[in-house]
Design a protein around this motif. Structure first.
Motif, short mmCIF file in Angstrom:
data_model
loop_
_atom_site.label_atom_id
_atom_site.label_comp_id
_atom_site.label_asym_id
_atom_site.label_seq_id
_atom_site.Cartn_x
_atom_site.Cartn_y
_atom_site.Cartn_z
N VAL A 70 85.14 -20.68 33.62
CA VAL A 70 84.65 -19.42 34.17
C VAL A 70 83.13 -19.44 34.08
O VAL A 70 82.57 -19.55 33.00
N LYS A 71 82.49 -19.35 35.24
CA LYS A 71 81.02 -19.32 35.30
C LYS A 71 80.60 -17.91 35.69
O LYS A 71 81.07 -17.37 36.69
N ILE A 72 79.72 -17.33 34.88
CA ILE A 72 79.22 -15.98 35.13
C ILE A 72 77.71 -16.07 35.33
O ILE A 72 77.00 -16.69 34.54
N VAL A 73 77.23 -15.43 36.40
CA VAL A 73 75.80 -15.40 36.69
C VAL A 73 75.41 -13.97 37.02
O VAL A 73 76.09 -13.30 37.80
N THR A 74 74.34 -13.50 36.41
CA THR A 74 73.75 -12.22 36.78
C THR A 74 72.38 -12.53 37.36
O THR A 74 71.53 -13.10 36.68
N ALA A 75 72.19 -12.18 38.63
CA ALA A 75 70.95 -12.50 39.36
C ALA A 75 69.83 -11.54 38.96
O ALA A 75 69.35 -10.74 39.74
N HIS A 76 69.41 -11.67 37.74
CA HIS A 76 68.43 -10.74 37.16
C HIS A 76 67.33 -11.57 36.53
O HIS A 76 67.60 -12.50 35.78
N GLU A 77 66.10 -11.24 36.82
CA GLU A 77 65.02 -12.00 36.20
C GLU A 77 64.90 -11.66 34.72
O GLU A 77 65.27 -10.57 34.29
N MET A 78 64.44 -12.61 33.96
CA MET A 78 64.28 -12.43 32.52
C MET A 78 62.79 -12.22 32.25
O MET A 78 62.01 -13.16 32.23
#
Length: 142
Positions: A70-78
């Motif tokens: 399961v790959k989870i990505v949140t397209a949010h800059e750090m």
């Protein structure tokens, strides 16, 4: 009122309140409505309607034999500790905790997580927690 009675009654009230408060704090979580203002989704972004694309976690599932990735990505800059994704949490079909990944906004340049499950099928849910824009939920089918 005499001072001794006042103190005695004050202490009795404090003890009584202490006996009630833990019951309230430990209320049965199964009676909470799922999504009852605890998290946001693409379909129900609430006050954060402009934040869906950068805060809702995307889920990618890969199966190989009995192994599920399961790959989870949140397209949010750090942006350092000023604004970042704090963590991803993986939940099973009953919204029970499976695993989590905490992010270090200084070291992690993106909010990406990979979890490996064995012999799992059914719905799976990902939570993405932003330090400014709350908790976001998305689901997928394994």
């Amino acid at each position: 009122m005499e001072r001794r009675n006042f103190i005695r009654l004050s202490l009795a009230g404090a003890v009584g309140a202490g006996m009630i408060a833990p019951t309230i704090a430990l209320a049965d979580s199964s009676k909470l409505a799922v999504g009852a203002d605890i998290y946001y989704t693409k379909e129900a972004p609430g006050r954060w309607s402009g934040k869906v694309t950068t805060h809702s976690p995307s889920i990618e599932i890969e199966k190989a034999g009995g192994k599920v990735t399961v790959k989870i990505v949140t397209a949010h800059e750090m942006k350092g500790y000023e604004h970042y994704i704090v963590k991803h949490v993986l939940l099973d079909q009953n919204y029970k905790f499976i695993d989590e990944r905490l992010f270090d906004p200084i070291k992690d340049q993106a909010a990406r997580s990979i979890f490996t499950l064995h012999d799992y099928s059914g719905p799976i849910y990902a939570l993405s927690l932003c330090n400014k824009h709350d908790l976001w939920l998305n689901g997928a089918e394994v």
